[in-house]
Design a protein around this motif. Structure first.
Motif: not given
Length: 503
Positions: A14-33
């Motif tokens: 989660v990342k919030t800036f003034p007046g904006v919720r830029a990320l709302d509970g985002v999950s993400f992954e990257v595998m080797p290669g």
């Protein structure tokens, strides 16, 4: 057999800036290669998520895992030390320092008493530059390099550590076709070594060329993942924007009027020579060619940024002399530049002031600038161009790429030009905004503007243009109508093949 662990994983960010919720509970992954493309419209949260991973932003909530171990990225150097390298869309180089100093900034090799080991610094940097096929030396001052070569220095930074993951944010925006091939080779090499790659780009052809998996963000939320080999552009687009687009569809062409601008035998040193063309009111003429073909240089000449060595420019049939942008604007020529952030906008200023900047001297009430007049102009073009911003007070730097481009276009339309030159109209713009810009260009033609479009994207040129002018090494090789132009004969022309027929 033990299941492979992700090289990196983000959970519930989660990342919030003034007046904006830029990320709302985002999950993400990257595998080797894995080469994992991260897509979304401008403002979807892609760059914010990667800046959290790269230690530039601290998340308000959520966890980052490296090899399934929770970590905190306190800074970009901290992230790099943990094996995560961020190659920025916006260059983050120190222009006054050498290439070698930039590559190893913050971790210069040292000898006794803390002295820099210059020999090791230069030899290590030379090895990296050789791997990237760069022609400049480690001692070259970064400020003396072209934009494309500065981007290669950014990429070189990623090769100084034993990276677990490398994030590429719009890495090809300033690269030539030859440099793109080198970049893709580097990405493939890193992938084969087990490095996880996150690749952010608006260019679908690149995504389908280089990636193995695609994940999509929309409005700061994770919307799903697709295997690249099992999907297509339409499915990805629908996931990104919630609807399908036909960016390849030819747009309706307008009725043309009299010749608005004509160029006769125009030359500018070694940049281009003996250039001749006309653009009529209500017409869109596209310029297409390889980097260095002279397209942008012609636009800069028409706008008074360059002085021609020979030739004539005529507006409405009358010869004009253009020695500066002031002359060009007075004659009704406007230029939306290739680099909208560096040349088209003052990012720290608000939207209203950016839009009225060229005519601020005409909007005075006594010794002061008339706020009411400025706001009226902004409101008119905000509505006309469908600019999405909370108010005129919003900083231009906070807008998405598409809305920034509309601010630049609105700035010039408010000056009522006869000729509008648009250089790389959708560079760095998401697929949804790209369609809006294309439609806007065609709408301007219908309103009677003479429009020149310079683009490095063939589908874009083919879609918006009534005629296409193909350039090669500073010359106009061929001119096509929209009915006769094809990808084949356009590629032949920009390769220097002079023929009126497709081979």
């Amino acid at each position: 057999m033990t299941a492979q662990k992700p090289a990196l994983r983000l959970e519930g960010i989660v990342k919030t800036f003034p007046g904006v919720r830029a990320l709302d509970g985002v999950s993400f992954e990257v595998m080797p290669g894995e080469v994992h493309a991260l897509l979304g419209e401008n403002g979807a949260g892609k760059s914010t998520l990667m800046k959290v991973l790269g230690g530039i932003y601290q998340p308000d909530d959520g966890t980052i895992f490296i090899d399934e171990t929770p970590v905190t990225m306190g800074s970009p150097l901290d992230a790099k030390a943990k094996g995560v390298v961020f190659i920025h869309q916006e260059l983050s180089l120190s222009e006054e320092l050498s290439v070698a100093e930039n590559i190893y900034l913050g971790e210069l090799p040292a000898k006794s008493f803390g002295r820099v080991d210059w020999d090791k610094l230069h030899s290590d940097s030379a090895a990296i530059l050789k791997r990237l096929n760069c022609k400049f030396t480690p001692q070259t001052i970064v400020g003396d390099l072209s934009i494309a070569n500065k981007q290669m220095v950014e990429i070189a930074r990623a090769l100084t550590v034993d990276a677990k993951a490398v994030i590429f944010d719009e890495p090809t925006a300033s690269l030539t076709d030859a440099e793109k091939v080198v970049l893709f080779d580097i990405i493939n090499d890193l992938s084969q070594q087990g490095v996880g790659i996150v690749y952010i780009s608006h260019r679908m052809d690149e995504i389908f060329t280089i990636s193995t998996k695609i994940s999509v963000l929309r409005d700061g939320e994770y919307r799903g993942s697709l295997t690249t080999a099992e999907t297509n552009e339409d499915e990805v687009t629908q996931l990104m924007i919630g609807r399908s687009l036909d960016l390849g569809q030819k747009v309706e062409h307008a009725q043309t009027g009299k010749v608005a601008i004509e160029v006769r035998n125009l030359s500018c040193g070694s940049l281009y020579h003996d250039v001749n063309f006309k653009v009529r009111a209500g017409e869109v003429v596209g310029f297409y060619g390889l980097v260095g073909a002279g397209r942008t240089e012609i636009a800069e000449t028409l706008f008074g940024l360059r002085t021609p060595t020979e030739g004539t420019i005529l507006l409405d049939g009358e010869e004009v002399r253009i020695h500066s942008p002031v002359d060009a604007i007075r004659h009704g020529i406007s230029l939306v530049p290739e680099d909208r952030k560096g040349q088209g906008l003052v990012l720290g200023m608000n939207c209203r002031d950016n839009m009225t900047l060229p005519q601020v001297g005409d909007l005075t009430a006594g010794p002061f600038v008339s706020d009411g007049a400025e706001i009226a102009i902004f409101d008119q073009y905000r509505d006309k161009l469908a600019i999405k911003t909370p108010s005129w007070r919003q900083r231009a730097g906070n807008l998405s790429g598409g809305n920034q481009q509309k601010i630049v276009i609105g700035k010039w339309l408010s000056m009522a030009p006869k000729v509008l030159i648009v250089d790389e109209p959708t560079r760095g713009i998401d697929v949804g905004s790209k369609s809006e810009i294309h439609n806007l260009i065609r709408d301007l033609a219908k309103q009677g503007y003479a429009v020149i479009v310079i683009s490095s994207e063939m589908p874009e040129v083919l879609r918006v243009s009534d005629r296409v002018i193909a350039m090669f090494h500073g010359e106009i090789i061929r001119e096509f109508t929209s009915e006769e132009v094809t990808e084949d004969n356009l590629v032949q022309a920009i390769s220097g093949i002079r023929t009126d027929k497709v081979a």
